[in-house]
Design a protein around this motif. Structure first.
Motif, short mmCIF file in Angstrom:
data_model
loop_
_atom_site.label_atom_id
_atom_site.label_comp_id
_atom_site.label_asym_id
_atom_site.label_seq_id
_atom_site.Cartn_x
_atom_site.Cartn_y
_atom_site.Cartn_z
N VAL A 1 16.41 21.61 33.19
CA VAL A 1 18.04 21.20 33.00
C VAL A 1 17.99 19.78 33.69
O VAL A 1 17.14 19.55 34.37
CB VAL A 1 18.92 22.19 33.72
CG1 VAL A 1 18.83 23.41 33.21
CG2 VAL A 1 18.45 22.37 35.12
N THR A 2 18.80 18.99 33.10
CA THR A 2 18.91 17.55 33.51
C THR A 2 20.66 17.48 33.89
O THR A 2 21.34 18.27 33.27
CB THR A 2 18.49 16.61 32.43
OG1 THR A 2 17.46 16.92 31.96
CG2 THR A 2 18.87 15.09 32.97
N ALA A 3 20.67 16.73 34.92
CA ALA A 3 22.22 16.61 35.44
C ALA A 3 22.22 15.07 35.68
O ALA A 3 21.48 14.31 36.04
CB ALA A 3 22.55 17.33 36.64
N LEU A 4 23.52 14.69 35.49
CA LEU A 4 23.78 13.33 35.84
C LEU A 4 24.69 13.26 37.24
O LEU A 4 25.79 14.00 37.08
CB LEU A 4 24.68 12.48 34.73
CG LEU A 4 23.75 12.27 33.58
CD1 LEU A 4 24.47 11.46 32.54
CD2 LEU A 4 22.44 11.34 33.91
N ILE A 5 24.46 12.60 38.00
CA ILE A 5 25.15 13.10 39.27
C ILE A 5 25.84 11.53 39.89
O ILE A 5 25.18 10.58 40.02
CB ILE A 5 23.98 13.39 40.64
CG1 ILE A 5 23.69 14.70 40.49
CG2 ILE A 5 24.90 13.57 41.73
CD1 ILE A 5 22.42 14.99 41.16
N GLU A 6 27.15 11.59 39.97
CA GLU A 6 27.92 10.32 40.35
C GLU A 6 27.88 10.52 41.91
O GLU A 6 27.94 11.43 42.42
CB GLU A 6 29.27 10.60 39.90
CG GLU A 6 29.60 10.54 38.46
CD GLU A 6 30.93 10.62 37.97
OE1 GLU A 6 31.62 10.84 39.10
OE2 GLU A 6 30.99 10.78 36.93
N VAL A 7 27.22 9.32 42.46
CA VAL A 7 26.99 9.38 43.99
C VAL A 7 28.12 8.16 44.53
O VAL A 7 27.83 7.14 44.18
CB VAL A 7 25.82 9.19 44.34
CG1 VAL A 7 25.57 9.31 45.90
CG2 VAL A 7 24.87 10.15 43.59
N LEU B 1 24.36 6.27 39.73
CA LEU B 1 24.45 7.22 38.79
C LEU B 1 22.87 7.72 38.66
O LEU B 1 22.10 6.91 38.49
CB LEU B 1 24.95 6.87 37.33
CG LEU B 1 24.92 7.83 36.31
CD1 LEU B 1 25.77 8.97 36.68
CD2 LEU B 1 25.00 7.45 34.95
N VAL B 2 22.72 9.00 39.23
CA VAL B 2 21.44 9.58 39.51
C VAL B 2 20.97 10.52 38.38
O VAL B 2 21.81 11.58 38.21
CB VAL B 2 21.53 10.17 40.75
CG1 VAL B 2 19.83 10.86 41.06
CG2 VAL B 2 21.67 8.87 41.69
N GLU B 3 20.08 10.45 37.58
CA GLU B 3 19.39 11.45 36.77
C GLU B 3 18.61 12.37 37.31
O GLU B 3 17.31 11.95 37.90
CB GLU B 3 19.06 10.74 35.49
CG GLU B 3 18.82 11.77 34.31
CD GLU B 3 17.92 11.09 33.09
OE1 GLU B 3 18.14 10.16 33.01
OE2 GLU B 3 17.73 11.96 32.30
N VAL B 4 18.79 13.49 37.43
CA VAL B 4 18.09 14.60 38.15
C VAL B 4 17.46 15.57 36.98
O VAL B 4 18.39 16.04 36.20
CB VAL B 4 18.74 15.16 39.41
CG1 VAL B 4 17.74 16.10 39.94
CG2 VAL B 4 19.05 14.15 40.34
#
Lengths: 166, 402
Positions: free
Chosen positions: A67-73, A109-112
């Motif tokens: 799974v991939t998530a985009l995280i706004e930090v 913006l971090v893609e994890v």
């Protein structure tokens, strides 16, 4: 930053389409000597203009859990180093696939990527949020990738031409 | 008595009803080859006479939007005024030919209709129509339907398939009326420069000819800009300029073309046009307008992409031992297969069956086409590379048999 020659730019365009194109083929397509292409490529590799020749993979075709998530930090920038130090602390985690500094309502913006939802959630709660200058995070899970880096993932039957026409 | 009549009617060959001029038109050689190719599987085709790009999305999107707004009616016969305006502006900017959008520009259903209209408006029975060959396959049949006599003028690889003043002069008789030109050329990729055109224009003037100049590939020239025949001194009034959106903007299926000429000629063509098709479809016209307004960048990208593939195929053909003049326009290479000792048709058939590559035998394009094959390079680099490799193996094999 250095200005690239037209030849180098054209080489980059062609390699972006297909990184396996040989210097010989590129030279023919661009109407120049092979040695000129080779020199340009060597220079761009040395200057880290060409960072890597990677493969674009459509993982949804592969039976592997991911799974991939985009995280706004949102973060407080550090004195002297601004966002660089925190960005580095974040991008050094191997599960982080990309990090962008953004304008607007949040900073990074971090893609994890993780095996499952829990793994990504753990990363956010155990690794990302505890970083002192991180003020808040907002996690969005990616449901489907349609296009990445100019490449459409779906196989499209685009060539509908008659095999012979006048 | 009655019975007899019935019998004779039912046994009658339907072909007997046909206009003899239509009946005697030969079926296209391309058609024959198409049937051959259509049955084959897993082939790479270099036989396609259209771009491999899909129409740019902004053009398609503009058309979809216009449909949503209910733009589904007839337009004025000659085409939407704003489109004619845009065509006039485009021709002026790109090729330095100035036409009055009101009286000198007609929007047609593809360049094909424009050619048909021009020929129907001009050809009288017995007129001799000069056609440099090898060329696009439609001119001669349409000339013949009008009772005209197509007179082929052979052009040669040694001249890069340019029309020479000597050859033109030699073909002229008192019955000569029209000259049909297609440069950049399908199938040879040959072009005509300003210097090449000048002596031709002189002959046209001296012999009081009218020219139909099919410039559908005008945007696809490499290393130099296209010179429109209409832009030559004194030639505008003598020229019916035919072009369209198919090749430059990758819009073949839209069937959008246009003709530009002297108001008297356009008025005559407009009469036929309004009685036969009324007007070009509005969806296509909306799309064409969008292409002219915002399509320049994508067009240039496409031209550059053809240019790269052009270099690739020319070098490739030469390396496998086929002589190939450098095509400077359109998206065709026209290599010679004479060194194999085969005819165009024999070579094309063996290419299809033994190498699984389709290309069009040159003889279907008229005089001067025998001994060559037309290879379209409007296909992906990977396919082109593979096709040339397969072709190379076949050429080696054929030469070993000799």
């Amino acid at each position: 930053m250095k200005e690239l020659s037209e030849l180098s730019l054209n080489i980059l365009k062609l390699l972006k389409e297909d990184a396996r194109r040989s210097p010989d083929l590129l030279a023919t397509m661009l109407g120049v000597e092979e040695s000129a292409v080779q020199t340009a490529i060597n220079e761009m590799e040395a200057d880290h203009v060409i960072v890597k020749y990677a493969t674009v993979v459509n993982w949804s075709k592969v039976d592997e859990e991911k799974v991939t998530a985009l995280i706004e930090v949102q973060i407080t920038p550090e004195r002297e180093r601004g966002f660089e130090g925190i960005a580095e602390r974040i991008y050094l985690f191997p599960q982080v696939k990309s990090v962008y500094l953004m304008s607007g309502a949040y900073d990074l913006l971090v893609e994890v990527e993780g095996k499952n939802l829990r793994e990504v959630a753990n990363f956010v709660s155990d690794k990302l949020s505890p970083i002192q200058s991180v003020l808040s995070t907002k996690t969005h899970f990616i449901l489907k990738k349609y296009k990445q880096d100019g490449i459409i993932f779906e196989e499209r039957e685009d060539d509908q031409r008659l095999v012979i026409s006048p | 008595m009655i019975n007899d009549t019935i019998t004779s009617k039912s046994s009658r060959n339907m072909g007997d009803y046909l206009n003899p001029l239509v009946r005697s038109i030969k079926p296209s050689g391309i058609r024959k080859f198409f049937d051959l190719v259509s049955g084959s599987k897993d082939i790479i085709t270099l036989g396609v006479g259209e771009p491999d790009f899909c129409t740019p999305w902004h053009v398609r999107e503009a058309c979809v939007y216009s449909l949503e707004r209910g733009k589904t009616k007839y337009t004025s016969n000659a085409g939407m005024p704003e489109l004619r305006e845009a065509i006039g502006q485009y021709l002026d900017d790109s090729f330095q030919v100035t036409y009055d959008p009101d009286k000198e520009i007609l929007v047609t259903v593809g360049g094909s209709e424009a050619i048909d209209l021009a020929l129907r408006a001009l050809v009288c029975p017995g007129d001799e129509i000069l056609v440099p060959e090898p060329c696009y396959i439609s001119y001669s049949p349409i000339i013949s339907i009008g009772g005209g006599v197509p007179v082929g003028i052979e052009t040669f690889a040694k001249d890069e398939f340019k029309l020479t003043p000597e050859a033109l002069q030699a073909a002229i008789t008192p019955k000569s009326k029209l000259l049909v030109l297609c440069y950049p050329s399908n199938p040879t990729g040959g072009i005509m420069t300003y210097e090449d055109w000048l002596p031709i224009a002189k002959i046209v003037e001296d012999n009081d000819l009218i020219v139909i100049s099919d410039e559908i590939y005008a945007e696809l020239t490499y290393d130099q800009k296209h010179v429109s025949f209409a832009s030559l001194p004194g030639m505008k009034d003598r020229t019916v300029l035919v072009s369209g959106f198919s090749k430059a903007f990758a819009m073949t299926g839209w069937r959008m073309g246009y003709a530009c000429a002297h108001p008297d000629l356009i008025a005559a063509m407009l009469k036929i046009h309004q009685y036969t098709v009324m007007c070009a479809p509005i969806m296509g016209q909306v799309a064409a307008l969008e292409a002219l307004k915002n399509g320049k960048e994508e067009k240039e990208h496409m031209v550059e992409s053809y240019n790269m593939r052009r270099r690739l195929v020319v070098k490739g053909f030469r390396e496998i031992g086929l002589e190939c003049h450098e095509p400077q326009g359109a998206f065709y290479a026209f290599p010679s297969i004479q060194s194999t000792g085969l005819t165009s048709e024999q070579f094309a058939e063996r290419l299809l069956y033994e190498a699984k590559v389709a290309a069009v035998p040159g003889d279907v394009f008229g005089q001067g086409g025998e001994g060559f094959i037309r290879c379209s390079y409007a296909t992906s680099v990977a396919q082109l590379t593979e096709a040339i490799e397969r072709m190379g193996k076949l050429v080696t094999k054929i030469k070993q048999e000799m």
